[in-house]
Write an enzyme that holds these catalytic residues in place. Structure first.
Site, PDB file in Angstrom:
ATOM      1  N   LYS A  11      34.405  36.194  30.945  1.00  0.00           N
ATOM      2  CA  LYS A  11      34.090  35.121  31.911  1.00  0.00           C
ATOM      3  C   LYS A  11      33.005  35.568  32.858  1.00  0.00           C
ATOM      4  O   LYS A  11      32.766  36.766  33.041  1.00  0.00           O
ATOM      5  CB  LYS A  11      35.328  34.715  32.716  1.00  0.00           C
ATOM      6  CG  LYS A  11      35.980  35.833  33.560  1.00  0.00           C
ATOM      7  CD  LYS A  11      35.404  36.059  34.934  1.00  0.00           C
ATOM      8  CE  LYS A  11      36.083  37.205  35.674  1.00  0.00           C
ATOM      9  NZ  LYS A  11      35.373  37.720  36.832  1.00  0.00           N
ATOM     10  N   ASP A 138      43.056  36.919  37.181  1.00  0.00           N
ATOM     11  CA  ASP A 138      42.081  36.336  36.255  1.00  0.00           C
ATOM     12  C   ASP A 138      42.665  36.042  34.871  1.00  0.00           C
ATOM     13  O   ASP A 138      41.988  35.461  34.026  1.00  0.00           O
ATOM     14  CB  ASP A 138      40.902  37.307  36.049  1.00  0.00           C
ATOM     15  CG  ASP A 138      40.001  37.407  37.272  1.00  0.00           C
ATOM     16  OD1 ASP A 138      40.129  36.561  38.181  1.00  0.00           O
ATOM     17  OD2 ASP A 138      39.171  38.334  37.306  1.00  0.00           O
TER      18      ASP A 138
HETATM   19  O1  C5P Z   1      45.163  40.208  40.424  1.00  0.00           O
HETATM   20  P1  C5P Z   1      44.457  41.456  40.058  1.00  0.00           P
HETATM   21  O2  C5P Z   1      45.380  42.548  39.615  1.00  0.00           O
HETATM   22  O3  C5P Z   1      43.327  41.257  39.106  1.00  0.00           O
HETATM   23  O4  C5P Z   1      43.787  41.977  41.391  1.00  0.00           O
HETATM   24  C1  C5P Z   1      43.243  43.269  41.511  1.00  0.00           C
HETATM   25  C2  C5P Z   1      42.966  43.552  42.977  1.00  0.00           C
HETATM   26  O5  C5P Z   1      41.907  42.725  43.454  1.00  0.00           O
HETATM   27  C3  C5P Z   1      44.128  43.259  43.907  1.00  0.00           C
HETATM   28  O6  C5P Z   1      44.981  44.367  44.010  1.00  0.00           O
HETATM   29  C4  C5P Z   1      43.412  42.976  45.223  1.00  0.00           C
HETATM   30  O7  C5P Z   1      43.020  44.182  45.856  1.00  0.00           O
HETATM   31  C5  C5P Z   1      42.144  42.285  44.781  1.00  0.00           C
HETATM   32  N1  C5P Z   1      42.249  40.799  44.791  1.00  0.00           N
HETATM   33  C6  C5P Z   1      42.293  40.142  46.004  1.00  0.00           C
HETATM   34  N2  C5P Z   1      42.377  38.779  46.020  1.00  0.00           N
HETATM   35  C7  C5P Z   1      42.410  38.070  44.865  1.00  0.00           C
HETATM   36  C8  C5P Z   1      42.363  38.722  43.622  1.00  0.00           C
HETATM   37  C9  C5P Z   1      42.278  40.099  43.613  1.00  0.00           C
HETATM   38  O8  C5P Z   1      42.247  40.756  47.073  1.00  0.00           O
HETATM   39  N3  C5P Z   1      42.485  36.745  44.926  1.00  0.00           N
END
Ligand code: C5P
Length: 298
Positions: A11, A138
């Site tokens: 993406k 994601d």
């Molecule tokens: O959800 P995911 O594991 O991909 O997120 C990885 C990191 O990215 C989270 O631990 C956070 O630090 C940051 N993040 C965030 N806000 C979001 C998505 C991700 O702060 N909406």
């Protein structure tokens, strides 16, 4: 049945509007996702225990332990159904690794769908999306594909209409950028500024609906870009090189360090990619088009 293979796209975030940090540490987003034609293929076959292998140009950078999102997806689905996650997962990786193109998320969504078919667990679309959201912000979009607006952490999706094909070049940087570190730098850069609530841009959504590349180029935005550039200043040279080579617009993809270049057609994509490759400002350059479907059994 011997095995199940699922093909899943990368993406690009054509708008990433980021709000202030929430009490749970995540940030509220208005995240406009577009699936692009770089694909991983994930195959699951019954095995004695859960194992992961990976092949492809960046395979050495992919973790093969329980932290791999594909392994976590198999484990989560198995737990829900009281099964043992005894599968071998093979990832044929073509999506650039650690780059802000959701390659790990893609493998999570693909493994989930593949295991659901292999085990005959018959999850509904809503159940699959719920497990995807548990795996990462994601991951639901990797399952869904096409184009969508993600709100909340980016996991609550509304599909978007796309009125034409858009062409892209992606410049892959040497070395990754940690997503939490980029969000942390965003917090540092915006401290005390009163971050507004994130909202999707009407001009961007209209350009997408109309299939108008020039208008889309003018509307692309990524609130994480200043943070990514602060941590990796050399990315501004890559952005500049792509614009000089004839791209309509350039931006950091997600939390980076991959940079994305919107171009007017497939031929321009090839020439911009060639110029980026010889510019010395990136490790490799890939061309792709959009939109493409999400995770599908092949
Ligand atoms: O959800 P995911 O594991 O991909 O997120 C990885 C990191 O990215 C989270 O631990 C956070 O630090 C940051 N993040 C965030 N806000 C979001 C998505 C991700 O702060 N909406």
């Amino acid at each position: 049945m011997s095995g199940v293979t699922v093909r899943v796209p990368a993406k690009v975030n054509i708008q990433l509007a980021v709000g202030g940090a929430r009490p749970d540490g995540f940030h509220d987003l208005a995240n406009v996702f577009l699936a692009v034609s770089l694909f991983d293929e994930v195959t699951v076959v019954p095995a004695e225990s859960l194992t992961v292998t990976c092949t492809g140009p960046d395979a050495a950078q992919v973790p093969l332990d329980g932290t791999n999102l594909a392994a976590r997806a198999a484990t989560l689905l198995a737990e829900r159904h009281g099964l043992a996650p005894d599968v071998h997962i093979h990832i044929a990786k073509d999506i650039p690794v650690a780059g802000g193109m959701a390659g790990g998320s893609a493998d999570g969504a693909a493994a989930l769908l593949a295991c659901d078919v292999l085990w005959g667990t018959g999850s509904s679309r809503a159940e699959l999306l719920e497990i995807c959201a548990e795996l990462g912000s994601d991951v639901p979009f990797s399952l869904a594909g096409g184009a969508a607006l993600g709100v909340g952490r980016g996991e609550r999706l509304t599909p978007l209409e796309v009125g034409g094909e858009f062409h892209w070049v992606f410049a892959v940087a040497d070395g990754g950028l940690s997503t939490p570190a980029v969000y942390g730098e965003f917090d540092r850069l915006t401290a005390g500024t009163g971050v507004p609530a994130p909202e999707a841009s009407p001009a961007l959504l209209e350009a997408l609906r109309a299939g108008d590349a020039a208008a889309l180029g003018a509307a692309l935005s990524n609130d994480l870009q200043p943070a990514a550039l602060s941590l990796r200043p050399s990315l501004s040279e890559t952005l500049e090189a792509g614009l000089t080579a004839g791209a309509l617009a350039a931006l950091v993809s997600g939390s980076g360090p991959t940079t994305a270049f919107l171009v007017k057609d497939a031929q321009t994509a090839e020439s911009v990619a060639r110029t980026l490759l010889t510019s010395g400002t990136c490790r490799t350059a890939r061309v792709a088009s959009s939109p493409v479907p999400g995770a599908l059994v092949v």
